[in-house]
Scaffold this motif. Structure first.
Motif, PDB file in Angstrom:
ATOM      1  N   ALA A 133      16.573 -20.641  28.673  1.00 16.81           N
ATOM      2  CA  ALA A 133      15.883 -19.673  27.818  1.00 16.81           C
ATOM      3  C   ALA A 133      15.257 -18.554  28.633  1.00 16.81           C
ATOM      4  CB  ALA A 133      14.816 -20.377  26.988  1.00 16.81           C
TER       5      ALA A 133
ATOM      6  N   GLN B 234      11.852 -11.450  26.301  1.00 20.97           N
ATOM      7  CA  GLN B 234      12.166 -12.794  26.806  1.00 20.97           C
ATOM      8  C   GLN B 234      12.417 -12.743  28.325  1.00 20.97           C
ATOM      9  OE1 GLN B 234      14.983 -14.798  24.203  1.00 20.97           O
ATOM     10  NE2 GLN B 234      15.199 -16.505  25.615  1.00 20.97           N
TER      11      GLN B 234
ATOM     12  N   PRO C  39      16.865 -26.650  29.024  1.00 19.88           N
ATOM     13  CA  PRO C  39      16.734 -25.685  27.915  1.00 19.88           C
ATOM     14  C   PRO C  39      15.776 -24.536  28.244  1.00 19.88           C
ATOM     15  CG  PRO C  39      16.682 -27.914  27.067  1.00 19.88           C
ATOM     16  CD  PRO C  39      16.713 -28.036  28.559  1.00 19.88           C
ATOM     17  N   ILE C  40      14.658 -24.853  28.918  1.00 19.88           N
ATOM     18  CA  ILE C  40      13.683 -23.812  29.216  1.00 19.88           C
ATOM     19  C   ILE C  40      14.205 -22.854  30.302  1.00 19.88           C
ATOM     20  CG2 ILE C  40      11.390 -23.404  30.251  1.00 19.88           C
ATOM     21  CD1 ILE C  40      11.168 -24.202  27.369  1.00 19.88           C
TER      22      ILE C  40
ATOM     23  N   GLN D  69       8.211 -17.217  23.968  1.00 23.80           N
ATOM     24  CA  GLN D  69       8.077 -18.674  23.786  1.00 23.80           C
ATOM     25  C   GLN D  69       8.414 -19.532  25.007  1.00 23.80           C
ATOM     26  OE1 GLN D  69       9.115 -21.045  20.612  1.00 23.80           O
ATOM     27  NE2 GLN D  69       7.515 -20.210  19.329  1.00 23.80           N
ATOM     28  N   PRO D  70       9.485 -19.202  25.760  1.00 21.38           N
ATOM     29  CA  PRO D  70       9.787 -20.069  26.914  1.00 21.38           C
ATOM     30  C   PRO D  70       8.667 -20.101  27.954  1.00 21.38           C
ATOM     31  CG  PRO D  70      11.633 -18.616  26.443  1.00 21.38           C
ATOM     32  CD  PRO D  70      10.503 -18.172  25.565  1.00 21.38           C
TER      33      PRO D  70
ATOM     34  N   LEU E  40       7.571 -13.479  19.871  1.00 17.76           N
ATOM     35  CA  LEU E  40       8.274 -14.767  19.881  1.00 17.76           C
ATOM     36  C   LEU E  40       9.231 -14.876  21.073  1.00 17.76           C
ATOM     37  CD1 LEU E  40       9.050 -15.488  16.133  1.00 17.76           C
ATOM     38  CD2 LEU E  40       7.549 -16.760  17.652  1.00 17.76           C
ATOM     39  N   GLY E  41       9.633 -13.736  21.624  1.00 15.38           N
ATOM     40  CA  GLY E  41      10.479 -13.748  22.821  1.00 15.38           C
ATOM     41  C   GLY E  41       9.789 -14.402  24.010  1.00 15.38           C
TER      42      GLY E  41
ATOM     43  N   THR F 290       5.178 -19.653  27.125  1.00 14.41           N
ATOM     44  CA  THR F 290       3.840 -19.959  26.596  1.00 14.41           C
ATOM     45  C   THR F 290       3.568 -21.463  26.616  1.00 14.41           C
ATOM     46  OG1 THR F 290       4.744 -19.945  24.365  1.00 14.41           O
ATOM     47  CG2 THR F 290       3.708 -17.924  25.123  1.00 14.41           C
ATOM     48  N   ASN F 291       2.305 -21.821  26.406  1.00 12.47           N
ATOM     49  CA  ASN F 291       1.917 -23.239  26.427  1.00 12.47           C
ATOM     50  C   ASN F 291       2.357 -23.948  25.140  1.00 12.47           C
ATOM     51  OD1 ASN F 291       0.135 -22.307  24.533  1.00 12.47           O
ATOM     52  ND2 ASN F 291      -1.713 -22.878  25.618  1.00 12.47           N
ATOM     53  N   TRP F 292       1.936 -25.215  24.966  1.00 11.87           N
ATOM     54  CA  TRP F 292       2.443 -26.023  23.863  1.00 11.87           C
ATOM     55  C   TRP F 292       2.141 -25.430  22.492  1.00 11.87           C
ATOM     56  CZ3 TRP F 292      -0.772 -28.384  20.207  1.00 11.87           C
ATOM     57  CH2 TRP F 292      -2.137 -28.301  20.492  1.00 11.87           C
TER      58      TRP F 292
ATOM     59  N   GLY G 164       1.695 -22.068  22.032  1.00  7.84           N
ATOM     60  CA  GLY G 164       2.228 -20.714  21.974  1.00  7.84           C
ATOM     61  C   GLY G 164       1.212 -19.610  22.221  1.00  7.84           C
ATOM     62  N   ARG G 165       0.131 -19.917  22.957  1.00  6.94           N
ATOM     63  CA  ARG G 165      -0.873 -18.889  23.245  1.00  6.94           C
ATOM     64  C   ARG G 165      -0.331 -17.870  24.244  1.00  6.94           C
ATOM     65  NH1 ARG G 165      -6.191 -18.600  22.469  1.00  6.94           N
ATOM     66  NH2 ARG G 165      -6.260 -20.726  21.727  1.00  6.94           N
ATOM     67  N   LEU G 166      -0.526 -16.574  23.957  1.00  2.43           N
ATOM     68  CA  LEU G 166       0.001 -15.528  24.828  1.00  2.43           C
ATOM     69  C   LEU G 166      -0.963 -15.240  25.969  1.00  2.43           C
ATOM     70  CD1 LEU G 166       1.178 -13.092  22.018  1.00  2.43           C
ATOM     71  CD2 LEU G 166       2.663 -14.465  23.452  1.00  2.43           C
TER      72      LEU G 166
END
Lengths: 343, 265
Positions: B87, B167, B83-84, B114-115, B111-112, B117-119, B121-123
């Protein structure tokens, strides 16, 4: 992402407000205790009256903690549901979890009296009530999980939740037709909700349930944020949607079910607090919303409980009435201000 | 942005059947689909309503499963991607409305990432750079603090394209990116897509009813018909008289000289 410091400051201020609300809450009650003595009781100083210490430690502090746990947990479960169901009107009642708990309680209080006559007398105490309510909400949760596996449409789940509410209401009215006034009154009192009467050990169980729910919620932050785009987008971002849905539903069930079991059904906190928080923090990021919602829920519940106490009088108002009186106008205000509810 | 140097075809579709599988029943929407797209190509899928354009797009984006045949991304089977991995190879812009219009433009574009970022979601700095690049490429600096409910349809569509850009995938799939837009904004979006494809070497595939515009702007076109499908450069397709078969000739006819459709009177 540039506002991290602003969010942190707001959160610290909120925590301070929570501490203030906590102290105000325990310094007020049916027995008037001077503020200085309340302070001394908490921090181990000398008190002018020994019974005051007993009141504060065994009644008021557990009650304040219950209010904090109940408010935080309900607000968090409301946030989870609004995002999962893409519905701004979702709250702990919508899944039918609260209804399941109510049904369990109703069957225990009124059903036992109806079917087993003499045998039932004395069976209904606080613990058995909590167990019955837990079983009720757990069964509804099982049905919801099974249905959510078969039907991908989240709107259908919402309707099923509403149907559970109707079934509960119907069974309660049938039962109440046949039971005596005393049992009916006991059920009605339970349905008013209450944050009092929890022992320290019961409080520990409640805390454990809420911590479990909160951990699951924190693990779901990323899927929750992706869900703001919609399920297909979330999937295209590499999110395992089935897994995420289970995690979120179980967290919701633990929070809403556990709380209803111990404190009875409490309205509006789960619905109103997430909206209030979004307004004030002006973000949709669950990393920020989650801690904020926990603290806001606690504060609002402490305030409601302080009002329900009717300071310096022996009367206690039903907490459910107060949360509705405070919560409903908040929802109306949001509707009027924003024209439509968005999440 | 990053140019992936690879010898493989970006997207290769062989004898693909698409449709729905329901317990014992199989509904075939379209079959025998064969085409391939290189890196940096802009391509359109055209065809009448209900022919299966969106179904094809959803199958390519792994939103639904294929019935048979093969789909290869950069030489690797679609189903073999985690999946990742998927993505970070394919991003989508769908027709479905956003679940929450309360997101700000910046939050939505972020949000694009997300694939990557860490668990929680830190940018990271890379993520922030990619987001900035996407915003400046689409020209959204003035809108980035607006909420999505404040945007017009055309603006929102550009924001969704920026999200797909952030993304950072080699393929972008768009389902009817120009529906509900006026002529000016339709052209604006399609030119933007062409610009992105040619400048970033991304492969962009979209469904459309704007056949005349796609003839003028796209590198490749897939025409879906009931019996057979045609794929190729617009000029080839005109020569093959592929567009004549698209609609029943008693309603509209295709004028090969101007590349446009005329209403039959």
């Amino acid at each position: 992402m540039e506002n991290t410091t602003k969010y942190k400051t707001s959160l610290v201020l909120l925590l301070l407000a929570l501490v203030v609300c906590f102290i105000v809450n325990i310094s007020l009650g049916s027995v008037t205790i001077p503020f200085k003595d309340t302070f001394n009781a908490i921090f181990g100083g000398e008190l002018t009256n020994d019974s005051w210490k007993y009141i504060i430690w065994n009644y008021r502090i557990p009650k304040a903690f219950t209010a904090i746990f109940v408010g935080s947990g309900l607000a968090l479960s409301g946030l989870l549901m609004q995002t999962l169901f893409r519905n701004p009107l979702a709250g702990p009642f919508v899944l039918g979890i609260s209804s399941g708990a109510s049904l369990g309680a109703a069957l225990l209080i009124m059903g036992t009296a109806l079917f087993s006559g003499v045998f039932a007398i004395g069976i209904v105490n606080d613990l058995s009530l909590a167990i019955a309510a837990s079983i009720g909400s757990f069964l509804v949760l099982l049905v919801v999980v099974v249905v959510s596996y078969r039907i991908k449409d989240t709107m259908a789940l919402l309707i099923i939740g509403l149907m559970f509410g109707s079934i509960t209401a119907a069974i309660v009215s049938v039962l109440s037709y046949f039971t005596d006034a005393e049992k009916l009154q006991q059920y009605i009192y339970w349905s008013f909700g209450s944050v009092g009467n929890l022992t320290w050990s019961q409080l520990l169980i409640l805390l454990t349930i809420i911590v479990l729910g909160a951990i699951l919620s924190i693990l779901s932050i990323k899927p929750l944020n992706a869900l703001l785009l919609g399920e297909n987008y979330a999937r295209s971002l590499g999110i395992n949607m089935n897994m995420a849905r289970y995690k979120i539903i179980i967290a919701t069930g633990l929070l809403a079910g556990g709380i209803t079991a111990f404190a009875g059904p409490i309205a509006f906190i789960g619905l109103a607090v997430p909206h209030l928080t979004r307004q004030i923090f002006n973000t949709t990021d669950h990393k920020v919303l989650m801690p904020a919602v926990l603290v806001y829920g606690a504060i609002l519940m402490l305030i409601c409980d302080t009002i329900a106490q009717l300071p310096s009088s022996a009367n206690v108002l039903p907490i459910n009435a107060i949360t509705s009186i405070v919560g409903a106008p908040v929802v109306i205000w949001l509707l009027v201000r924003k024209k439509k509810m968005i999440f | 942005m990053n140019k992936k140097t690879t010898t493989h075809t970006a997207l290769k579709v062989n004898d693909l059947s698409i449709g729905y599988r329901n317990k014992n029943e199989i509904t075939v929407i379209a079959k025998e689909l064969d085409f391939q797209l290189e890196h940096g190509e802009l391509a359109a899928i055209v065809g009448v309503n209900g022919i299966g354009k969106s179904t094809l797009l959803r199958t390519l984006g792994n939103v639904q499963s294929k019935l048979s045949g093969s789909v290869q991304l950069d030489g690797k089977d679609l189903k073999k991607h985690s999946p990742i991995e998927l993505a970070s190879t394919i991003s989508v812009v769908l027709t479905e409305p956003l679940a929450s219009k309360n997101l700000t433009v910046l939050e939505l574009i972020a949000l694009g990432r997300q694939p990557y970022t860490n668990w929680i979601g830190r940018l990271s700095e890379t993520d922030k750079t990619k987001i900035k690049e996407a915003i400046s490429m689409i020209g959204l600096e003035n809108l980035k603090h607006k909420k999505c409910y404040e945007l017009s349809d055309g603006q929102l569509q550009r924001v969704m394209i920026a999200r797909a850009l952030s993304q950072d995938t080699s393929i972008i799939l768009l389902d009817e990116p120009t529906s509900h837009l006026d002529l000016h904004h339709k052209v604006q979006i399609l030119k933007l897509l062409k610009h992105i494809a040619h400048h970033t070497q991304k492969t962009i595939l979209f469904t459309s009813h704007e056949i005349e515009m796609t003839i003028q702007l796209c590198d490749k076109i897939l025409i879906m018909n009931k019996e057979s499908h045609d794929f190729g450069e617009p000029c080839e397709l005109i020569q093959k008289q592929a567009f004549e078969r698209l609609f029943p000739s008693d309603t509209v006819t295709f004028d090969a000289k101007t590349g446009s459709f005329k209403i039959k009177k």
